[in-house]
Write a protein that holds these residues in place. Sequence first.
Motif, PDB file in Angstrom:
ATOM      1  N   MET A   1      -7.661 -16.045   1.882  1.00  8.31           N
ATOM      2  CA  MET A   1      -6.712 -14.482   2.119  1.00  8.31           C
ATOM      3  C   MET A   1      -7.374 -13.947   3.512  1.00  8.31           C
ATOM      4  O   MET A   1      -8.392 -13.843   3.605  1.00  8.31           O
ATOM      5  CB  MET A   1      -7.024 -13.784   0.983  1.00  8.31           C
ATOM      6  N   GLN A   2      -6.607 -14.016   4.462  1.00  7.23           N
ATOM      7  CA  GLN A   2      -6.960 -13.187   5.793  1.00  7.23           C
ATOM      8  C   GLN A   2      -6.657 -11.742   5.594  1.00  7.23           C
ATOM      9  O   GLN A   2      -7.690 -10.889   6.158  1.00  7.23           O
ATOM     10  CB  GLN A   2      -6.071 -13.628   6.692  1.00  7.23           C
ATOM     11  N   GLU A   3      -6.097 -11.159   4.830  1.00  7.17           N
ATOM     12  CA  GLU A   3      -5.495  -9.844   4.647  1.00  7.17           C
ATOM     13  C   GLU A   3      -5.499  -9.247   3.271  1.00  7.17           C
ATOM     14  O   GLU A   3      -4.605 -10.182   2.710  1.00  7.17           O
ATOM     15  CB  GLU A   3      -4.877  -9.228   5.699  1.00  7.17           C
ATOM     16  N   CYS A   4      -5.792  -8.293   2.679  1.00  5.26           N
ATOM     17  CA  CYS A   4      -5.402  -7.753   1.481  1.00  5.26           C
ATOM     18  C   CYS A   4      -4.149  -7.082   1.744  1.00  5.26           C
ATOM     19  O   CYS A   4      -3.887  -6.140   2.487  1.00  5.26           O
ATOM     20  CB  CYS A   4      -6.462  -6.713   0.995  1.00  5.26           C
ATOM     21  N   ARG A   5      -3.235  -7.317   0.863  1.00  7.45           N
ATOM     22  CA  ARG A   5      -1.625  -6.464   0.976  1.00  7.45           C
ATOM     23  C   ARG A   5      -1.562  -5.688  -0.051  1.00  7.45           C
ATOM     24  O   ARG A   5      -1.671  -5.771  -1.167  1.00  7.45           O
ATOM     25  CB  ARG A   5      -0.575  -7.742   0.603  1.00  7.45           C
ATOM     26  N   TRP A   6      -1.430  -4.307   0.520  1.00  8.97           N
ATOM     27  CA  TRP A   6      -1.577  -3.032  -0.422  1.00  8.97           C
ATOM     28  C   TRP A   6      -0.084  -2.668  -0.591  1.00  8.97           C
ATOM     29  O   TRP A   6       0.847  -2.787   0.167  1.00  8.97           O
ATOM     30  CB  TRP A   6      -2.248  -2.191   0.691  1.00  8.97           C
ATOM     31  N   GLY A   7      -0.093  -2.250  -1.865  1.00  9.44           N
ATOM     32  CA  GLY A   7       1.201  -1.419  -2.297  1.00  9.44           C
ATOM     33  C   GLY A   7       0.739  -0.065  -2.565  1.00  9.44           C
ATOM     34  O   GLY A   7      -0.368  -0.078  -3.310  1.00  9.44           O
ATOM     35  N   ILE A   8       1.305   0.870  -2.273  1.00  7.32           N
ATOM     36  CA  ILE A   8       1.037   2.484  -2.405  1.00  7.32           C
ATOM     37  C   ILE A   8       2.165   2.738  -3.896  1.00  7.32           C
ATOM     38  O   ILE A   8       3.477   2.847  -3.337  1.00  7.32           O
ATOM     39  CB  ILE A   8       1.280   3.150  -1.041  1.00  7.32           C
ATOM     40  N   LEU A   9       1.520   3.179  -4.864  1.00 10.87           N
ATOM     41  CA  LEU A   9       2.509   3.555  -5.910  1.00 10.87           C
ATOM     42  C   LEU A   9       2.418   5.198  -5.890  1.00 10.87           C
ATOM     43  O   LEU A   9       1.803   5.768  -6.490  1.00 10.87           O
ATOM     44  CB  LEU A   9       1.832   3.133  -7.019  1.00 10.87           C
ATOM     45  N   SER A  10       3.435   5.462  -5.323  1.00 10.64           N
ATOM     46  CA  SER A  10       3.611   7.068  -4.966  1.00 10.64           C
ATOM     47  C   SER A  10       3.856   7.444  -3.686  1.00 10.64           C
ATOM     48  O   SER A  10       3.079   6.904  -2.737  1.00 10.64           O
ATOM     49  CB  SER A  10       2.935   8.038  -5.846  1.00 10.64           C
ATOM     50  N   THR A  11       4.456   8.605  -3.283  1.00 17.70           N
ATOM     51  CA  THR A  11       4.091   9.012  -1.679  1.00 17.70           C
ATOM     52  C   THR A  11       3.586  10.430  -1.774  1.00 17.70           C
ATOM     53  O   THR A  11       3.726  11.163  -0.979  1.00 17.70           O
ATOM     54  CB  THR A  11       5.650   9.512  -1.201  1.00 17.70           C
ATOM     55  N   ALA A  12       2.332  10.465  -2.599  1.00 15.77           N
ATOM     56  CA  ALA A  12       1.554  11.835  -2.517  1.00 15.77           C
ATOM     57  C   ALA A  12       0.961  11.981  -1.123  1.00 15.77           C
ATOM     58  O   ALA A  12       0.684  11.080  -0.450  1.00 15.77           O
ATOM     59  CB  ALA A  12       0.360  11.378  -3.781  1.00 15.77           C
ATOM     60  N   GLU A  13       0.760  13.279  -0.855  1.00 14.72           N
ATOM     61  CA  GLU A  13       0.154  13.596   0.294  1.00 14.72           C
ATOM     62  C   GLU A  13      -1.032  12.633   0.901  1.00 14.72           C
ATOM     63  O   GLU A  13      -1.173  12.329   2.013  1.00 14.72           O
ATOM     64  CB  GLU A  13      -0.007  15.042   0.405  1.00 14.72           C
ATOM     65  N   ILE A  14      -1.992  12.393  -0.242  1.00 15.62           N
ATOM     66  CA  ILE A  14      -3.385  11.891  -0.072  1.00 15.62           C
ATOM     67  C   ILE A  14      -2.946  10.420   0.715  1.00 15.62           C
ATOM     68  O   ILE A  14      -3.915   9.946   1.582  1.00 15.62           O
ATOM     69  CB  ILE A  14      -4.292  11.947  -0.806  1.00 15.62           C
ATOM     70  N   ALA A  15      -1.836   9.684   0.129  1.00 16.25           N
ATOM     71  CA  ALA A  15      -1.783   8.494   0.490  1.00 16.25           C
ATOM     72  C   ALA A  15      -1.284   8.111   2.002  1.00 16.25           C
ATOM     73  O   ALA A  15      -1.546   7.137   2.602  1.00 16.25           O
ATOM     74  CB  ALA A  15      -0.224   7.841  -0.250  1.00 16.25           C
ATOM     75  N   ARG A  16      -0.881   9.451   2.716  1.00 20.08           N
ATOM     76  CA  ARG A  16      -0.789   9.219   4.222  1.00 20.08           C
ATOM     77  C   ARG A  16      -2.302   8.870   4.742  1.00 20.08           C
ATOM     78  O   ARG A  16      -2.135   8.263   5.742  1.00 20.08           O
ATOM     79  CB  ARG A  16      -0.179  10.441   4.712  1.00 20.08           C
ATOM     80  N   LYS A  17      -3.070   9.632   4.360  1.00 17.13           N
ATOM     81  CA  LYS A  17      -4.532   9.467   5.083  1.00 17.13           C
ATOM     82  C   LYS A  17      -4.997   8.152   4.721  1.00 17.13           C
ATOM     83  O   LYS A  17      -5.609   7.721   5.544  1.00 17.13           O
ATOM     84  CB  LYS A  17      -5.496  10.617   4.380  1.00 17.13           C
ATOM     85  N   ASN A  18      -4.795   7.694   3.514  1.00 17.18           N
ATOM     86  CA  ASN A  18      -5.106   6.430   3.227  1.00 17.18           C
ATOM     87  C   ASN A  18      -4.348   5.219   3.549  1.00 17.18           C
ATOM     88  O   ASN A  18      -5.020   3.980   4.019  1.00 17.18           O
ATOM     89  CB  ASN A  18      -5.232   6.164   1.498  1.00 17.18           C
ATOM     90  N   TRP A  19      -3.182   5.514   4.049  1.00 17.66           N
ATOM     91  CA  TRP A  19      -2.473   4.494   4.908  1.00 17.66           C
ATOM     92  C   TRP A  19      -3.070   4.098   6.380  1.00 17.66           C
ATOM     93  O   TRP A  19      -3.475   3.020   6.424  1.00 17.66           O
ATOM     94  CB  TRP A  19      -1.030   5.121   5.070  1.00 17.66           C
ATOM     95  N   GLN A  20      -3.633   5.190   6.745  1.00 14.23           N
ATOM     96  CA  GLN A  20      -4.256   5.095   8.097  1.00 14.23           C
ATOM     97  C   GLN A  20      -5.638   4.366   7.784  1.00 14.23           C
ATOM     98  O   GLN A  20      -6.066   3.613   8.775  1.00 14.23           O
ATOM     99  CB  GLN A  20      -4.385   6.558   8.551  1.00 14.23           C
ATOM    100  N   ALA A  21      -6.331   4.693   6.646  1.00 13.49           N
ATOM    101  CA  ALA A  21      -7.411   4.062   6.304  1.00 13.49           C
ATOM    102  C   ALA A  21      -7.509   2.538   6.422  1.00 13.49           C
ATOM    103  O   ALA A  21      -8.330   1.749   6.871  1.00 13.49           O
ATOM    104  CB  ALA A  21      -8.093   4.791   5.259  1.00 13.49           C
ATOM    105  N   ILE A  22      -6.216   2.110   5.483  1.00 11.52           N
ATOM    106  CA  ILE A  22      -5.862   0.760   5.461  1.00 11.52           C
ATOM    107  C   ILE A  22      -5.852  -0.001   6.875  1.00 11.52           C
ATOM    108  O   ILE A  22      -6.412  -1.244   7.021  1.00 11.52           O
ATOM    109  CB  ILE A  22      -4.963   0.342   4.675  1.00 11.52           C
TER     110      ILE A  22
END
Length: 370
Positions: free
Chosen positions: A1-22
């Motif tokens: 596996m070259q990259e981990c494929r993420w799914g985000i379950l919900s559009t909570a505000e903190i998820a925006r920060k973690n999108w950028q972290a990914i």
Amino acid sequence: MQECRWGILSTAEIARKNWQAIKLAGNGVVSAVASREVHRSQQFIDLCQARSPFDAPAIALGTYQELITSPDVDAIYIPLPTGLRKQWVIAAARAGKHVLCEKPCASSADDLREMIDECQQAGVQFMDGIMYMHGNRLPALRKAIDDPAILGAIRRICTQFSFCADNEWLSTNIRLNSDLEPQGCLGDLGWYCIRFALWTMKFEMPHTVSARILTERKRHDSPQHVPLEFSAELQFSNQVSANFYCSFITHHQQWANVSGDRGYIQVNDFVLPYQAAETSFDISNAEFVVDGCDFSMKNRRRTVQVHESGNSTADSQETQLFKTFSEIVKSGKVDDRWADYALRTQIVLDACLQSARDESPLQIAAEAVA
């Protein structure tokens, strides 16, 4: 596996920060985002993609179940309200998805045990989202705490994590709804304080807790009140004690202090490093000196700087969290330590809340973690 494929379950505000972290982690991509309405998922993706774009934009989904069953997702980040997490963590595990769960992980330790059991049976990783556990500062802190010339024997651990919410927040936020966030400020903020004490003690469990709900409140649609302001004492073996205070109505503070019989260590931003600065902590070795009629307190104090930006950068703690998780997924080998850390934190949190409700100290059985 070259990259981990993420799914985000919900559009909570903190998820925006973690999108950028990914994105910054460099070993993962966001492949899908789910909300209860597909247009909200798309709005979230458009906003995040404009600020921190992936080569291939994530797919917008209109139900959580679509994300759970998606063949394009390896790991799911779940920032749903605490009261909803158990259902979706178990669903994700049964679908063979690795789970990064926001904190507090569950409404009770029994629920969390069930969640972890499902993940272990499915052979998928479970981890809670305590970002500072993955920062560069913690190893440096560990070295200082364990140095007998700096701290000596640990005697006391104190933490405070608080922010002062306005009246609109207190009237509308889900953290004041007991169905969604039954532990109030204890779950939202106290989780970090408890984890720091446990980490300092190398995850030894306290044998007794004594806690108080100082202030409580509920949203208009909440069945019960939840803690708004909370304090607790934890008793460990060898005469080590810990105290923490968390609050939604006290000005922003996030400090930790570890005191020994030779010195103490102070961290002024142990949860969220201050922006645009390297992380640091202070070491103090004070001495009371009497010379004739002169009485003075002398202090040998030094600041330890650690290369770790407080911003969302390639070396920030949130980026390191997602990098670590993605590497575990890519390796194909689960690290059960992270589930154990979460369960120990949840057990202590539950004990604190029960002690406060009963207005009595509560003992934690030695076999509680088993």
